[in-house]
Design a protein around this motif. Sequence first.
Motif, PDB file in Angstrom:
ATOM      1  N   SER A  20       0.827  -1.206   0.000  1.00 60.18           N
ATOM      2  CA  SER A  20       0.000   0.000   0.000  1.00 60.18           C
ATOM      3  C   SER A  20       0.862   1.257   0.000  1.00 60.18           C
ATOM      4  O   SER A  20       0.584   2.219  -0.722  1.00 60.18           O
ATOM      5  CB  SER A  20      -0.925  -0.007   1.218  1.00 60.18           C
ATOM      6  OG  SER A  20      -1.686   1.172   1.248  1.00 60.18           O
ATOM      7  N   ILE A  21       1.910   1.246   0.791  1.00 59.11           N
ATOM      8  CA  ILE A  21       2.815   2.395   0.849  1.00 59.11           C
ATOM      9  C   ILE A  21       3.464   2.618  -0.517  1.00 59.11           C
ATOM     10  O   ILE A  21       3.546   3.744  -0.999  1.00 59.11           O
ATOM     11  CB  ILE A  21       3.894   2.197   1.942  1.00 59.11           C
ATOM     12  CG1 ILE A  21       3.243   2.291   3.323  1.00 59.11           C
ATOM     13  CG2 ILE A  21       5.034   3.192   1.793  1.00 59.11           C
ATOM     14  CD1 ILE A  21       4.129   1.844   4.451  1.00 59.11           C
ATOM     15  N   PHE A  22       3.901   1.544  -1.172  1.00 62.28           N
ATOM     16  CA  PHE A  22       4.571   1.689  -2.454  1.00 62.28           C
ATOM     17  C   PHE A  22       3.652   2.229  -3.542  1.00 62.28           C
ATOM     18  O   PHE A  22       4.116   2.849  -4.496  1.00 62.28           O
ATOM     19  CB  PHE A  22       5.210   0.366  -2.890  1.00 62.28           C
ATOM     20  CG  PHE A  22       6.601   0.214  -2.377  1.00 62.28           C
ATOM     21  CD1 PHE A  22       7.677   0.588  -3.143  1.00 62.28           C
ATOM     22  CD2 PHE A  22       6.831  -0.292  -1.112  1.00 62.28           C
ATOM     23  CE1 PHE A  22       8.971   0.470  -2.669  1.00 62.28           C
ATOM     24  CE2 PHE A  22       8.106  -0.413  -0.627  1.00 62.28           C
ATOM     25  CZ  PHE A  22       9.183  -0.033  -1.400  1.00 62.28           C
ATOM     26  N   ILE A  41       9.315  -8.844   0.434  1.00 62.46           N
ATOM     27  CA  ILE A  41       9.218  -7.421   0.105  1.00 62.46           C
ATOM     28  C   ILE A  41      10.187  -7.100  -1.028  1.00 62.46           C
ATOM     29  O   ILE A  41       9.843  -6.377  -1.967  1.00 62.46           O
ATOM     30  CB  ILE A  41       9.510  -6.539   1.336  1.00 62.46           C
ATOM     31  CG1 ILE A  41       8.534  -6.841   2.480  1.00 62.46           C
ATOM     32  CG2 ILE A  41       9.490  -5.067   0.969  1.00 62.46           C
ATOM     33  CD1 ILE A  41       7.081  -6.648   2.139  1.00 62.46           C
ATOM     34  N   TYR A  42      11.366  -7.649  -0.974  1.00 56.67           N
ATOM     35  CA  TYR A  42      12.349  -7.435  -2.037  1.00 56.67           C
ATOM     36  C   TYR A  42      11.790  -7.929  -3.372  1.00 56.67           C
ATOM     37  O   TYR A  42      11.909  -7.254  -4.394  1.00 56.67           O
ATOM     38  CB  TYR A  42      13.655  -8.156  -1.691  1.00 56.67           C
ATOM     39  CG  TYR A  42      14.722  -7.978  -2.740  1.00 56.67           C
ATOM     40  CD1 TYR A  42      15.449  -6.787  -2.818  1.00 56.67           C
ATOM     41  CD2 TYR A  42      14.992  -8.977  -3.654  1.00 56.67           C
ATOM     42  CE1 TYR A  42      16.424  -6.611  -3.781  1.00 56.67           C
ATOM     43  CE2 TYR A  42      15.966  -8.805  -4.624  1.00 56.67           C
ATOM     44  CZ  TYR A  42      16.668  -7.630  -4.683  1.00 56.67           C
ATOM     45  OH  TYR A  42      17.624  -7.453  -5.640  1.00 56.67           O
ATOM     46  N   ARG A  43      11.151  -9.105  -3.377  1.00 58.23           N
ATOM     47  CA  ARG A  43      10.565  -9.642  -4.614  1.00 58.23           C
ATOM     48  C   ARG A  43       9.425  -8.761  -5.115  1.00 58.23           C
ATOM     49  O   ARG A  43       9.304  -8.518  -6.311  1.00 58.23           O
ATOM     50  CB  ARG A  43      10.075 -11.071  -4.389  1.00 58.23           C
ATOM     51  CG  ARG A  43      11.188 -12.067  -4.542  1.00 58.23           C
ATOM     52  CD  ARG A  43      10.673 -13.475  -4.581  1.00 58.23           C
ATOM     53  NE  ARG A  43      11.165 -14.100  -3.361  1.00 58.23           N
ATOM     54  CZ  ARG A  43      10.460 -14.833  -2.543  1.00 58.23           C
ATOM     55  NH1 ARG A  43       9.201 -15.081  -2.787  1.00 58.23           N
ATOM     56  NH2 ARG A  43      10.989 -15.347  -1.459  1.00 58.23           N
ATOM     57  N   ILE A  44       8.592  -8.277  -4.209  1.00 53.36           N
ATOM     58  CA  ILE A  44       7.484  -7.390  -4.593  1.00 53.36           C
ATOM     59  C   ILE A  44       8.029  -6.114  -5.223  1.00 53.36           C
ATOM     60  O   ILE A  44       7.518  -5.646  -6.243  1.00 53.36           O
ATOM     61  CB  ILE A  44       6.599  -7.071  -3.371  1.00 53.36           C
ATOM     62  CG1 ILE A  44       5.797  -8.307  -2.977  1.00 53.36           C
ATOM     63  CG2 ILE A  44       5.673  -5.886  -3.642  1.00 53.36           C
ATOM     64  CD1 ILE A  44       5.116  -8.187  -1.626  1.00 53.36           C
ATOM     65  N   ILE A  45       9.067  -5.560  -4.626  1.00 52.00           N
ATOM     66  CA  ILE A  45       9.679  -4.329  -5.147  1.00 52.00           C
ATOM     67  C   ILE A  45      10.139  -4.556  -6.583  1.00 52.00           C
ATOM     68  O   ILE A  45       9.876  -3.747  -7.468  1.00 52.00           O
ATOM     69  CB  ILE A  45      10.862  -3.900  -4.264  1.00 52.00           C
ATOM     70  CG1 ILE A  45      10.365  -3.406  -2.912  1.00 52.00           C
ATOM     71  CG2 ILE A  45      11.693  -2.825  -4.952  1.00 52.00           C
ATOM     72  CD1 ILE A  45      11.464  -3.236  -1.884  1.00 52.00           C
ATOM     73  N   ASN A  46      10.835  -5.654  -6.837  1.00 53.98           N
ATOM     74  CA  ASN A  46      11.384  -5.908  -8.171  1.00 53.98           C
ATOM     75  C   ASN A  46      10.339  -6.375  -9.170  1.00 53.98           C
ATOM     76  O   ASN A  46      10.319  -5.914 -10.307  1.00 53.98           O
ATOM     77  CB  ASN A  46      12.518  -6.928  -8.101  1.00 53.98           C
ATOM     78  CG  ASN A  46      13.750  -6.331  -7.484  1.00 53.98           C
ATOM     79  OD1 ASN A  46      14.116  -5.215  -7.806  1.00 53.98           O
ATOM     80  ND2 ASN A  46      14.381  -7.053  -6.590  1.00 53.98           N
ATOM     81  N   ASN A  47       9.459  -7.275  -8.770  1.00 53.64           N
ATOM     82  CA  ASN A  47       8.523  -7.887  -9.711  1.00 53.64           C
ATOM     83  C   ASN A  47       7.267  -7.055  -9.963  1.00 53.64           C
ATOM     84  O   ASN A  47       6.762  -7.044 -11.082  1.00 53.64           O
ATOM     85  CB  ASN A  47       8.118  -9.280  -9.228  1.00 53.64           C
ATOM     86  CG  ASN A  47       9.300 -10.214  -9.148  1.00 53.64           C
ATOM     87  OD1 ASN A  47      10.302 -10.014  -9.817  1.00 53.64           O
ATOM     88  ND2 ASN A  47       9.202 -11.225  -8.315  1.00 53.64           N
ATOM     89  N   ILE A  48       6.744  -6.411  -8.964  1.00 46.27           N
ATOM     90  CA  ILE A  48       5.492  -5.668  -9.127  1.00 46.27           C
ATOM     91  C   ILE A  48       5.746  -4.186  -9.354  1.00 46.27           C
ATOM     92  O   ILE A  48       5.208  -3.582 -10.278  1.00 46.27           O
ATOM     93  CB  ILE A  48       4.572  -5.876  -7.914  1.00 46.27           C
ATOM     94  CG1 ILE A  48       4.162  -7.356  -7.829  1.00 46.27           C
ATOM     95  CG2 ILE A  48       3.334  -4.977  -8.017  1.00 46.27           C
ATOM     96  CD1 ILE A  48       3.386  -7.726  -6.604  1.00 46.27           C
ATOM     97  N   GLY A  50       8.659  -2.748 -10.069  1.00 52.07           N
ATOM     98  CA  GLY A  50       9.772  -2.465 -10.960  1.00 52.07           C
ATOM     99  C   GLY A  50       9.374  -1.662 -12.184  1.00 52.07           C
ATOM    100  O   GLY A  50      10.145  -0.864 -12.699  1.00 52.07           O
ATOM    101  N   LYS A  51       8.148  -1.831 -12.646  1.00 51.83           N
ATOM    102  CA  LYS A  51       7.698  -1.118 -13.845  1.00 51.83           C
ATOM    103  C   LYS A  51       7.504   0.375 -13.620  1.00 51.83           C
ATOM    104  O   LYS A  51       7.344   1.135 -14.567  1.00 51.83           O
ATOM    105  CB  LYS A  51       6.413  -1.737 -14.375  1.00 51.83           C
ATOM    106  CG  LYS A  51       5.245  -1.650 -13.429  1.00 51.83           C
ATOM    107  CD  LYS A  51       4.035  -2.383 -13.976  1.00 51.83           C
ATOM    108  CE  LYS A  51       2.930  -2.416 -12.956  1.00 51.83           C
ATOM    109  NZ  LYS A  51       1.830  -3.252 -13.385  1.00 51.83           N
ATOM    110  N   TYR A  52       7.542   0.813 -12.364  1.00 46.60           N
ATOM    111  CA  TYR A  52       7.367   2.235 -12.057  1.00 46.60           C
ATOM    112  C   TYR A  52       8.692   2.988 -11.989  1.00 46.60           C
ATOM    113  O   TYR A  52       8.718   4.161 -11.657  1.00 46.60           O
ATOM    114  CB  TYR A  52       6.614   2.397 -10.733  1.00 46.60           C
ATOM    115  CG  TYR A  52       5.217   1.854 -10.796  1.00 46.60           C
ATOM    116  CD1 TYR A  52       4.233   2.514 -11.505  1.00 46.60           C
ATOM    117  CD2 TYR A  52       4.895   0.663 -10.161  1.00 46.60           C
ATOM    118  CE1 TYR A  52       2.944   2.009 -11.577  1.00 46.60           C
ATOM    119  CE2 TYR A  52       3.612   0.150 -10.221  1.00 46.60           C
ATOM    120  CZ  TYR A  52       2.641   0.819 -10.933  1.00 46.60           C
ATOM    121  OH  TYR A  52       1.376   0.307 -11.002  1.00 46.60           O
ATOM    122  N   ASN A  53       9.771   2.308 -12.300  1.00 45.55           N
ATOM    123  CA  ASN A  53      11.105   2.922 -12.285  1.00 45.55           C
ATOM    124  C   ASN A  53      11.438   3.581 -10.946  1.00 45.55           C
ATOM    125  O   ASN A  53      12.019   4.660 -10.905  1.00 45.55           O
ATOM    126  CB  ASN A  53      11.250   3.931 -13.427  1.00 45.55           C
ATOM    127  CG  ASN A  53      11.193   3.266 -14.772  1.00 45.55           C
ATOM    128  OD1 ASN A  53      11.711   2.178 -14.957  1.00 45.55           O
ATOM    129  ND2 ASN A  53      10.537   3.908 -15.717  1.00 45.55           N
TER     130      ASN A  53
END
Length: 93
Positions: A20-22, A41-48, A50-53
Amino acid sequence: MLENGKTAYVFSSGTTAIMSIFTMFKTESHIILGMDIYEEIYRIINNIFGKYNLEYTFLDINDLKKIILNRHWKNKGIIKKQNKNKIHELTDK
């Protein structure tokens, strides 16, 4: 109310809270993350997200000097995992 707040958000897990924060960060925002974040969390950052640069720096959040040295105008957040779970602390004794 906590510190005169008007609203509050409640989540059933830390992962959903972080997601939610991201969603509030804009493209190309910079976030400082603690070295101790959960692997999910690391996987969510990269996989989900990641498309937001989004840009990330992983640091030892307990070292204020490192945070100061790594801050810049794009910084939009600092995320740190809570070190202790009080429930675990009570049940481990």
